[in-house]
Design an enzyme around this catalytic site. Structure first.
Site, PDB file in Angstrom:
ATOM      1  CG  ASN A   1      -1.735   1.246   1.357  1.00 26.71           C
ATOM      2  OD1 ASN A   1      -1.764   2.066   0.442  1.00 26.71           O
ATOM      3  ND2 ASN A   1      -2.405   1.408   2.488  1.00 26.71           N
TER       4      ASN A   1
ATOM      5  CE  LYS B   1      -0.148   3.315   4.724  1.00 30.73           C
ATOM      6  NZ  LYS B   1      -0.091   3.427   6.171  1.00 30.73           N
TER       7      LYS B   1
ATOM      8  CG  HIS C   1      -5.792   1.959   5.064  1.00 33.07           C
ATOM      9  ND1 HIS C   1      -5.363   2.938   5.926  1.00 33.07           N
ATOM     10  CD2 HIS C   1      -4.784   1.057   4.964  1.00 33.07           C
ATOM     11  CE1 HIS C   1      -4.136   2.631   6.329  1.00 33.07           C
ATOM     12  NE2 HIS C   1      -3.760   1.495   5.760  1.00 33.07           N
TER      13      HIS C   1
ATOM     14  CD  GLU D   1      -2.914   5.589   6.581  1.00 31.62           C
ATOM     15  OE1 GLU D   1      -2.849   5.583   5.343  1.00 31.62           O
ATOM     16  OE2 GLU D   1      -2.018   5.093   7.309  1.00 31.62           O
TER      17      GLU D   1
ATOM     18  CD  GLU E   1      -3.294  -2.184   7.377  1.00 23.51           C
ATOM     19  OE1 GLU E   1      -2.260  -2.532   6.802  1.00 23.51           O
ATOM     20  OE2 GLU E   1      -3.817  -1.062   7.222  1.00 23.51           O
TER      21      GLU E   1
ATOM     22  N   GLY F   1       2.717   2.695  10.753  1.00 23.06           N
ATOM     23  CA  GLY F   1       3.672   3.793  10.586  1.00 23.06           C
ATOM     24  C   GLY F   1       4.380   4.197  11.867  1.00 23.06           C
TER      25      GLY F   1
ATOM     26  CB  SER G   1       5.423  -1.458  11.970  1.00 23.08           C
ATOM     27  OG  SER G   1       5.042  -0.105  12.200  1.00 23.08           O
TER      28      SER G   1
HETATM   29  P1  13P Z   1       3.121   0.691   7.676  1.00 21.74           P
HETATM   30  O1  13P Z   1       3.654  -0.596   7.085  1.00 21.74           O
HETATM   31  O2  13P Z   1       3.840   1.913   7.155  1.00 21.74           O
HETATM   32  O3  13P Z   1       3.026   0.629   9.158  1.00 21.74           O
HETATM   33  O4  13P Z   1       1.622   0.848   7.129  1.00 21.74           O
HETATM   34  C1  13P Z   1       0.731  -0.213   7.282  1.00 21.74           C
HETATM   35  C2  13P Z   1      -0.462   0.074   6.482  1.00 21.74           C
HETATM   36  O5  13P Z   1      -1.244   0.950   6.805  1.00 21.74           O
HETATM   37  C3  13P Z   1      -0.676  -0.707   5.244  1.00 21.74           C
HETATM   38  O6  13P Z   1      -1.945  -0.507   4.736  1.00 21.74           O
END
Ligand code: 13P
Length: 251
Positions: free
Chosen positions: A11, A13, A97, A99, A169, A175, A215
């Site tokens: 992903n 983003k 997601h 976010e 997640e 992150g 992560s």
């Molecule tokens: P990270 O791997 O940067 O923690 O992000 C995870 C994520 O949100 C994947 O969709």
């Protein structure tokens, strides 16, 4: 041993221009060439999809959207539909997601509408669920996962649900460099799978892939993936570099 084929998805983003996306694919394909154990998917920003699809054509790498609206077309400025993703060459789509839930007002109800639309158009949905830190600390993790999973799957017929993947997640692990331990992830996956049994029956639940995200790095990928309950990974930061993402794919 589970018979579920692991799914490892990047992903990206809101990172990478089309030129940067093209550079990534050019460097990445030789690193995972002929790798068939896992399904490999790149989910770039919408403006990069055409570039990534063209660069990955004929390879073992698939392309997915990071989101989509549930209507097929119309006056919905800024939105992208399932038929558009399919026409652009996508096979997968990330839905709900955290976010999107945190910053763009998505709810369990809108995730459910998106899931119905994705299945109708034969996209492989990766439905994200996961608890906030405060929810974990107040002992609400199971409640949150059960609710998010049940509501996402509302009204989905078992005969249409075979392709669905769920990504666990935990929001506090995204992150932050904090990863759920493999045991914590496995426990959450078990809770999610039991809800899938209640929503769709044991047969579908046994086949459904449940990915872990938060992560995931080359250093922790194999410990996570070696858990029987973990059927793949949804990777953010560590998927932006072709070498780091290939190490995760080859865990
Ligand atoms: P990270 O791997 O940067 O923690 O992000 C995870 C994520 O949100 C994947 O969709």
């Amino acid at each position: 041993m589970s018979t579920r084929k692991p799914l490892i998805a990047a992903n990206w983003k809101m990172y990478k221009t089309p030129a940067q996306a093209n550079d990534f694919v050019t460097a990445f394909l030789p690193l995972v060439h002929s790798h068939t154990r896992d399904e490999i998917v790149l989910c770039p920003p919408f403006v990069d999809i055409a570039t990534v699809v063209a660069a990955a054509q004929g390879s073992n790498v698939r392309v997915g959207g990071q989101n989509m609206y549930w209507k097929e077309e119309g006056a919905f400025t800024g939105e992208i539909s399932a038929p558009m993703l399919v026409a652009a060459g996508c096979t997968h789509v990330v839905l709900g997601h955290s976010e999107r839930r945190q910053f763009f007002g998505e709810t369990d109800e809108t995730v459910n509408k998106r899931l119905h639309a994705a299945l109708k158009h034969k996209l492989i949905p990766i439905v994200c669920v996961g608890e906030l830190l405060a929810q974990r600390e107040s002992g609400k993790t199971a409640d949150v996962l059960l609710r998010q999973t049940a509501e996402a799957l509302t009204g989905i017929a078992p005969e249409h649900a075979g392709s669905i993947a769920i990504a666990y997640e935990p929001v506090w692990a995204i992150g932050t460099g904090k990863t759920a331990t493999p045991e914590m992830a496995a426990e959450a996956h078990h809770i999610i799978r039991e809800q899938v049994v209640r929503s769709l029956g044991r047969e579908i639940a046994d086949k459904m892939r449940i990915l872990y995200g938060g992560s995931v790095k080359p250093e922790n990928a194999s410990a996570l993936m070696n858990q029987e309950e973990i059927d793949g990974a949804l990777v953010g930061g560590a998927s932006l570099d072709p070498h780091s993402f290939s190490k995760i794919v080859l865990y």
